[in-house]
Design a protein around this motif. Structure first.
Motif, PDB file in Angstrom:
ATOM      1  N   PRO A 100       0.838  -1.199   0.000  1.00 38.93           N
ATOM      2  CA  PRO A 100       0.000   0.000   0.000  1.00 38.93           C
ATOM      3  C   PRO A 100       0.883   1.264   0.000  1.00 38.93           C
ATOM      4  N   LEU A 101       0.408   2.308  -0.613  1.00 39.50           N
ATOM      5  CA  LEU A 101       1.196   3.517  -0.741  1.00 39.50           C
ATOM      6  C   LEU A 101       1.400   4.252   0.579  1.00 39.50           C
ATOM      7  N   ASN A 102       0.433   4.188   1.482  1.00 41.55           N
ATOM      8  CA  ASN A 102       0.552   4.929   2.738  1.00 41.55           C
ATOM      9  C   ASN A 102       1.362   4.192   3.798  1.00 41.55           C
ATOM     10  N   GLN A 103       1.829   3.014   3.506  1.00 38.67           N
ATOM     11  CA  GLN A 103       2.606   2.239   4.458  1.00 38.67           C
ATOM     12  C   GLN A 103       4.085   2.559   4.293  1.00 38.67           C
ATOM     13  N   GLU A 104       4.796   2.639   5.402  1.00 36.29           N
ATOM     14  CA  GLU A 104       6.228   2.892   5.357  1.00 36.29           C
ATOM     15  C   GLU A 104       6.951   1.743   4.678  1.00 36.29           C
ATOM     16  N   LYS A 105       7.861   2.065   3.800  1.00 38.53           N
ATOM     17  CA  LYS A 105       8.650   1.037   3.149  1.00 38.53           C
ATOM     18  C   LYS A 105       9.849   0.718   4.036  1.00 38.53           C
TER      19      LYS A 105
END
Length: 109
Positions: A100-105
């Motif tokens: 997901p885009l809002n999750q920290e990589k």
């Protein structure tokens, strides 16, 4: 279709498209942008010639007009292919494309 049963040749664009491109090219906004970007006024004559050749083809089926339109479109395509892309194209998707885009990589170490 023409008399021989084959599909009749049509210009690559509608004649009105050539006229629209010519009008856009001559517009104050485009002239200003072109001058700001390249330091010269845009050359719009080819759009006008293409429009007249297209009309000539529609009215009289003039072979010279057809050849001039084909030559112009080939030149236009060749000119576009001269420029290299700004971004390097990917050969495969990124490893984390599914996250997901809002999750920290996670940081690569």
């Amino acid at each position: 279709m023409d008399r021989s049963g084959k599909e009749a040749w049509k210009p690559p664009r509608a004649c009105d498209d050539y006229w629209s491109e010519f009008r856009h090219c001559k517009s104050l906004k485009n002239c200003f942008h072109h001058y700001y970007t390249y330091g010269t006024s845009p050359s719009c004559q080819q759009w006008k010639e293409d429009f007249h050749n297209c009309r000539e083809w529609e009215k009289h089926r003039a072979t010279e007009s057809k050849e001039a339109l084909q030559r112009s479109e080939r030149n236009r395509v060749a000119e576009q292919r001269k420029f290299t892309p700004v971004w390097e194209l990917r050969q495969s998707p990124p490893r984390d494309w599914h996250m997901p885009l809002n999750q920290e990589k996670p940081q690569d170490s």
